[in-house]
Design a protein around this motif. Structure first.
Motif, PDB file in Angstrom:
ATOM      1  N   PRO A   1      10.546   4.617   4.299  1.00 29.05           N
ATOM      2  CA  PRO A   1       8.833   3.716   3.770  1.00 29.05           C
ATOM      3  C   PRO A   1       9.484   2.208   3.961  1.00 29.05           C
ATOM      4  O   PRO A   1       9.167   1.163   3.107  1.00 29.05           O
ATOM      5  CB  PRO A   1       8.818   4.593   2.749  1.00 29.05           C
ATOM      6  CG  PRO A   1      10.419   4.743   2.361  1.00 29.05           C
ATOM      7  CD  PRO A   1      10.578   5.471   3.940  1.00 29.05           C
TER       8      PRO A   1
ATOM      9  N   GLU B   1      -7.386   9.989  11.964  1.00 30.57           N
ATOM     10  CA  GLU B   1      -7.212   8.658  10.100  1.00 30.57           C
ATOM     11  C   GLU B   1      -5.702   7.950  10.925  1.00 30.57           C
ATOM     12  O   GLU B   1      -6.193   6.648   9.896  1.00 30.57           O
ATOM     13  CB  GLU B   1      -7.270   9.163   8.883  1.00 30.57           C
ATOM     14  CG  GLU B   1      -8.295  10.071   9.099  1.00 30.57           C
ATOM     15  CD  GLU B   1      -9.109   9.557   7.462  1.00 30.57           C
ATOM     16  OE1 GLU B   1      -8.017   8.275   6.523  1.00 30.57           O
ATOM     17  OE2 GLU B   1     -10.506  10.332   7.047  1.00 30.57           O
ATOM     18  N   MET B   2      -4.840   7.674  12.290  1.00 36.03           N
ATOM     19  CA  MET B   2      -4.288   6.767  12.474  1.00 36.03           C
ATOM     20  C   MET B   2      -4.755   5.849  13.281  1.00 36.03           C
ATOM     21  O   MET B   2      -5.716   5.488  13.254  1.00 36.03           O
ATOM     22  CB  MET B   2      -3.201   7.736  12.895  1.00 36.03           C
ATOM     23  CG  MET B   2      -2.435   8.015  11.577  1.00 36.03           C
ATOM     24  SD  MET B   2      -1.522   7.011  10.207  1.00 36.03           S
ATOM     25  CE  MET B   2      -1.002   7.954   9.166  1.00 36.03           C
TER      26      MET B   2
ATOM     27  N   ILE C   1      -2.069   0.294   9.996  1.00 40.93           N
ATOM     28  CA  ILE C   1      -3.488   0.915   9.530  1.00 40.93           C
ATOM     29  C   ILE C   1      -4.446  -0.027   8.468  1.00 40.93           C
ATOM     30  O   ILE C   1      -5.319  -0.368   8.248  1.00 40.93           O
ATOM     31  CB  ILE C   1      -3.904   2.164   9.481  1.00 40.93           C
ATOM     32  CG1 ILE C   1      -3.044   2.750   7.888  1.00 40.93           C
ATOM     33  CG2 ILE C   1      -3.307   3.470  10.699  1.00 40.93           C
ATOM     34  CD1 ILE C   1      -2.729   4.306   7.669  1.00 40.93           C
TER      35      ILE C   1
ATOM     36  N   VAL D   1      -1.304  10.593   4.391  1.00 37.30           N
ATOM     37  CA  VAL D   1      -0.041  11.213   5.510  1.00 37.30           C
ATOM     38  C   VAL D   1       1.417  10.434   5.435  1.00 37.30           C
ATOM     39  O   VAL D   1       2.076  10.774   5.433  1.00 37.30           O
ATOM     40  CB  VAL D   1      -0.791  10.977   7.110  1.00 37.30           C
ATOM     41  CG1 VAL D   1       0.578  12.152   7.492  1.00 37.30           C
ATOM     42  CG2 VAL D   1      -1.930  12.387   7.056  1.00 37.30           C
ATOM     43  N   LEU D   2       0.892   9.146   5.797  1.00 33.30           N
ATOM     44  CA  LEU D   2       2.681   8.333   5.435  1.00 33.30           C
ATOM     45  C   LEU D   2       2.585   8.342   3.082  1.00 33.30           C
ATOM     46  O   LEU D   2       3.921   8.204   4.365  1.00 33.30           O
ATOM     47  CB  LEU D   2       1.519   6.631   5.673  1.00 33.30           C
ATOM     48  CG  LEU D   2       0.955   6.689   7.128  1.00 33.30           C
ATOM     49  CD1 LEU D   2       0.876   4.607   7.249  1.00 33.30           C
ATOM     50  CD2 LEU D   2       2.205   6.813   7.996  1.00 33.30           C
ATOM     51  N   ALA D   3       2.386   8.356   3.034  1.00 34.12           N
ATOM     52  CA  ALA D   3       2.277   8.493   1.763  1.00 34.12           C
ATOM     53  C   ALA D   3       3.841   9.288   1.656  1.00 34.12           C
ATOM     54  O   ALA D   3       5.079   9.411   0.827  1.00 34.12           O
ATOM     55  CB  ALA D   3       1.802   8.006   0.552  1.00 34.12           C
TER      56      ALA D   3
ATOM     57  N   GLU E   1       0.857  -1.628  -0.059  1.00 28.19           N
ATOM     58  CA  GLU E   1       0.008  -0.279  -0.645  1.00 28.19           C
ATOM     59  C   GLU E   1       0.741   1.016  -0.202  1.00 28.19           C
ATOM     60  O   GLU E   1       0.542   2.352  -0.037  1.00 28.19           O
ATOM     61  CB  GLU E   1      -0.594  -0.170   1.490  1.00 28.19           C
ATOM     62  CG  GLU E   1      -2.176  -1.118   1.475  1.00 28.19           C
ATOM     63  CD  GLU E   1      -1.865  -2.345   1.410  1.00 28.19           C
ATOM     64  OE1 GLU E   1      -0.369  -2.235   2.265  1.00 28.19           O
ATOM     65  OE2 GLU E   1      -2.225  -3.384   1.408  1.00 28.19           O
ATOM     66  N   LEU E   2       2.270   1.000   0.089  1.00 26.23           N
ATOM     67  CA  LEU E   2       2.471   2.168   0.275  1.00 26.23           C
ATOM     68  C   LEU E   2       3.218   2.636  -0.669  1.00 26.23           C
ATOM     69  O   LEU E   2       3.902   3.860  -1.071  1.00 26.23           O
ATOM     70  CB  LEU E   2       3.818   2.214   1.518  1.00 26.23           C
ATOM     71  CG  LEU E   2       4.712   3.462   1.993  1.00 26.23           C
ATOM     72  CD1 LEU E   2       4.323   4.208   2.503  1.00 26.23           C
ATOM     73  CD2 LEU E   2       5.864   3.124   3.093  1.00 26.23           C
TER      74      LEU E   2
ATOM     75  N   ASP F   1       4.943  11.099   4.595  1.00 25.45           N
ATOM     76  CA  ASP F   1       6.257  10.851   5.499  1.00 25.45           C
ATOM     77  C   ASP F   1       7.334  10.071   4.585  1.00 25.45           C
ATOM     78  O   ASP F   1       8.108  10.056   4.801  1.00 25.45           O
ATOM     79  CB  ASP F   1       5.484  10.051   6.169  1.00 25.45           C
ATOM     80  CG  ASP F   1       4.860  11.141   7.613  1.00 25.45           C
ATOM     81  OD1 ASP F   1       4.590  12.132   7.188  1.00 25.45           O
ATOM     82  OD2 ASP F   1       3.816  10.326   8.077  1.00 25.45           O
ATOM     83  N   GLY F   2       6.392   8.655   4.164  1.00 26.16           N
ATOM     84  CA  GLY F   2       7.622   8.495   3.238  1.00 26.16           C
ATOM     85  C   GLY F   2       8.686   8.393   2.244  1.00 26.16           C
ATOM     86  O   GLY F   2       9.156   8.141   1.905  1.00 26.16           O
TER      87      GLY F   2
ATOM     88  N   VAL G   1       7.599   3.370   8.770  1.00 21.34           N
ATOM     89  CA  VAL G   1       6.262   4.120   8.001  1.00 21.34           C
ATOM     90  C   VAL G   1       6.154   2.700   7.126  1.00 21.34           C
ATOM     91  O   VAL G   1       4.651   2.566   6.897  1.00 21.34           O
ATOM     92  CB  VAL G   1       6.314   4.924   6.827  1.00 21.34           C
ATOM     93  CG1 VAL G   1       5.106   5.800   5.552  1.00 21.34           C
ATOM     94  CG2 VAL G   1       7.344   6.260   6.967  1.00 21.34           C
TER      95      VAL G   1
ATOM     96  N   VAL H   1      -6.590   9.548   4.217  1.00 20.54           N
ATOM     97  CA  VAL H   1      -6.632  10.641   4.533  1.00 20.54           C
ATOM     98  C   VAL H   1      -5.256  10.088   4.978  1.00 20.54           C
ATOM     99  O   VAL H   1      -3.276  10.408   5.088  1.00 20.54           O
ATOM    100  CB  VAL H   1      -7.140  11.595   5.197  1.00 20.54           C
ATOM    101  CG1 VAL H   1      -6.081  12.288   6.837  1.00 20.54           C
ATOM    102  CG2 VAL H   1      -8.146  12.433   4.579  1.00 20.54           C
ATOM    103  N   GLY H   2      -5.293   9.171   6.028  1.00 20.62           N
ATOM    104  CA  GLY H   2      -4.144   8.192   7.081  1.00 20.62           C
ATOM    105  C   GLY H   2      -3.264   7.353   5.825  1.00 20.62           C
ATOM    106  O   GLY H   2      -1.965   8.234   6.471  1.00 20.62           O
ATOM    107  N   ARG H   3      -3.154   7.044   4.808  1.00 17.75           N
ATOM    108  CA  ARG H   3      -2.741   6.532   3.767  1.00 17.75           C
ATOM    109  C   ARG H   3      -1.611   7.841   2.781  1.00 17.75           C
ATOM    110  O   ARG H   3      -0.788   7.539   3.206  1.00 17.75           O
ATOM    111  CB  ARG H   3      -3.469   5.946   3.015  1.00 17.75           C
ATOM    112  CG  ARG H   3      -3.702   3.724   3.135  1.00 17.75           C
ATOM    113  CD  ARG H   3      -4.504   3.203   2.582  1.00 17.75           C
ATOM    114  NE  ARG H   3      -3.288   3.037   1.208  1.00 17.75           N
ATOM    115  CZ  ARG H   3      -4.110   2.071   0.531  1.00 17.75           C
ATOM    116  NH1 ARG H   3      -5.001   1.411   0.842  1.00 17.75           N
ATOM    117  NH2 ARG H   3      -3.036   1.464  -0.774  1.00 17.75           N
TER     118      ARG H   3
ATOM    119  N   MET I   1       1.584   2.195   7.962  1.00 16.78           N
ATOM    120  CA  MET I   1       0.841   1.388   7.066  1.00 16.78           C
ATOM    121  C   MET I   1      -0.173   0.407   7.464  1.00 16.78           C
ATOM    122  O   MET I   1      -0.912   0.234   7.011  1.00 16.78           O
ATOM    123  CB  MET I   1       1.637   1.466   5.412  1.00 16.78           C
ATOM    124  CG  MET I   1       0.786   1.269   4.111  1.00 16.78           C
ATOM    125  SD  MET I   1      -0.680   2.705   4.224  1.00 16.78           S
ATOM    126  CE  MET I   1       0.504   3.994   3.040  1.00 16.78           C
TER     127      MET I   1
END
Lengths: 295, 295
Positions: free
Chosen positions: B150, B90-91, B161, A113-115, A31-32, A117-118, B154, A109-111, B158
């Motif tokens: 990532p 969302e986390m 979540i 934010v992580l994309a 997913e990332l 951050d990554g 991260v 939104v959560g994903r 991912m």
């Protein structure tokens, strides 16, 4: 086609392939990987990495741009993260970017934010794993972290969201945009100059060029938002105004904003004109600004 | 008071002062400074930076830990960013952290995202502006970016979540936690080892120590969440279970989870026992785990 456009066309497909191939190899979490690739491959013009490579070629005509794709890629990862986070609902709340759904609309939104951050963290991974000397790697990381971090880009974005709806002075808008947009463009050009072993004098002129490029970029974007059409902008039109954002046409008036755009472009050209060697690539990069589109 | 606790007590106030002073000096944008400081100063134990400093002292007893506060500070900035983003609605959607309102509850989601972005980027600024050699700076940046990025942290977040509510296997939970929690703890110890010019053999033992410390840390946290009380944990209790999170007690059962915690601590001690020099600081750091609290 001017020389910057030809340079861009010559290397764009290879550069895009570099981004795609390395992100697929290095990012295993499915997913990332999907979230990061989605926005990296959403049709960006790669303006910042190609400004970096053009500055590099200006300072060191003999080098092979391919040897610097990892450095140029780092700035594109960083830029892409900033777009993903800027588009979030509690930031600019954009549903479309470059004509595609924004990352959080496509995923969550959560994903998103992580994309982001990554991508942000991975930009520094790339800069710390090039074949350049350690001293140059540290310099590039300094430049990027200071431009993209809480002293510049993130500070500008914070001012932008905190003061949406407030009336800012021209000086405040200039500072906001220099931080939010100009800093990363300047970092790209400076990173290219350091990779090309530019002298301090050359670096200084390129910095003036880049700062004016960044200023022009923001005014142009504001004018397109106001006057352009959704297709050209790849996102919703008139959104800045609706959101009470402090734009150049808003604080200066339309005529003065156009005049300042013209002035910034002239200042960028003048900085190049002082240099002894060929600067045609960077001069031609200024054709990015289509003045006819914002009349 | 054991030696790690004494070491921690000796330097904690100075270290906290370093963080506060430098963030105030360097971050001028008022809302961003406030947001970053709020979470950095929300009463963290500074476990990761003190593990870094303890590993450093283990490898190089003659050094002054104060000379490495910037490196140790970078890992605390990075860790604090990860908490701010993990707590977002969302986390993990947490309202409290360490007994204080989480960053987005105190401010807004938009400001919390930016405070996190600022801390993450600034960690790399700090690592690129120490007085260490360029080669060592690049190494530290590589370690931190790869652990926090990532490919590890991260990615773990991912997976966490995306798979909340799914049943993961023990191996999947182990990988998730090694990425989400273990990687940064291991990075802290390894960064300390590199700063202390540890031999490859010494680094390898310290890495085994750190990986087991990280595993113990996650099992312990899961057990506290299940069995502890809100005061000890500083956050809501039983939340992981309610959220369908994949925890060690959930996938292994309570008894086996406790056994694995004991086993990880033994493996961490065994890794130190193989080393010729004094490792009392790192041994004593294992007293962090209060087995009585999770019976």
């Amino acid at each position: 086609m001017n020389q910057f456009q030809a340079f861009h066309q010559q290397y764009l497909a290879e550069f895009n392939h570099y981004l795609d191939e390395h992100l697929r190899q290095e990012i295993k979490q499915p997913e990332l990987q999907a979230g990061m690739l989605y926005s990296v491959e959403a049709g960006g013009k790669r303006l910042r990495p190609f400004l970096l490579l053009a500055a590099l070629k200006t300072c060191a005509p003999q080098v092979n741009p391919r040897d610097y794709f990892r450095v140029a890629g780092a700035i594109e990862l960083l830029h892409t993260y900033s777009l993903i986070h800027d588009d979030l609902p509690e930031m600019d709340n954009d549903d479309y970017r470059r004509g595609h759904l924004t990352n959080h609309k496509k995923f969550t939104v959560g994903r998103a934010v992580l994309a982001g951050d990554g991508l942000l963290t991975h930009a520094f991974s790339w800069l710390a794993t090039t074949k350049l000397t350690a001293a140059l790697q540290v310099k590039l990381i300094q430049i990027l972290a200071q431009a993209a971090g809480p002293q510049q880009m993130v500070a500008g974005q914070m001012t932008d969201i905190v003061h949406a709806g407030d009336h800012l002075s021209v000086a405040q808008v200039e500072q906001l945009d220099a931080q939010k947009t100009g800093a990363l463009i300047t970092a790209a050009v400076l990173m290219g100059a350091y990779c090309g072993q530019a002298s301090p004098q050359l670096r200084q002129q390129l910095q003036i060029y880049a700062q004016n490029f960044g200023l022009a970029f923001q005014i142009y974007d504001d004018l397109l938002d106001l006057r352009g059409n959704a297709k050209q902008l790849g996102k919703a039109v008139g959104k800045d105004q609706a959101a009470g954002k402090n734009t150049y046409p808003e604080v200066l008036g339309l005529k003065a904003a156009r005049a300042q755009l013209t002035q910034a472009l002239a200042a960028a050209r003048a900085a190049l004109a002082l240099l002894p060697d060929s600067t045609v690539l960077l001069e031609d990069a200024l054709a990015y600004f289509d003045l006819g589109a914002v009349q």
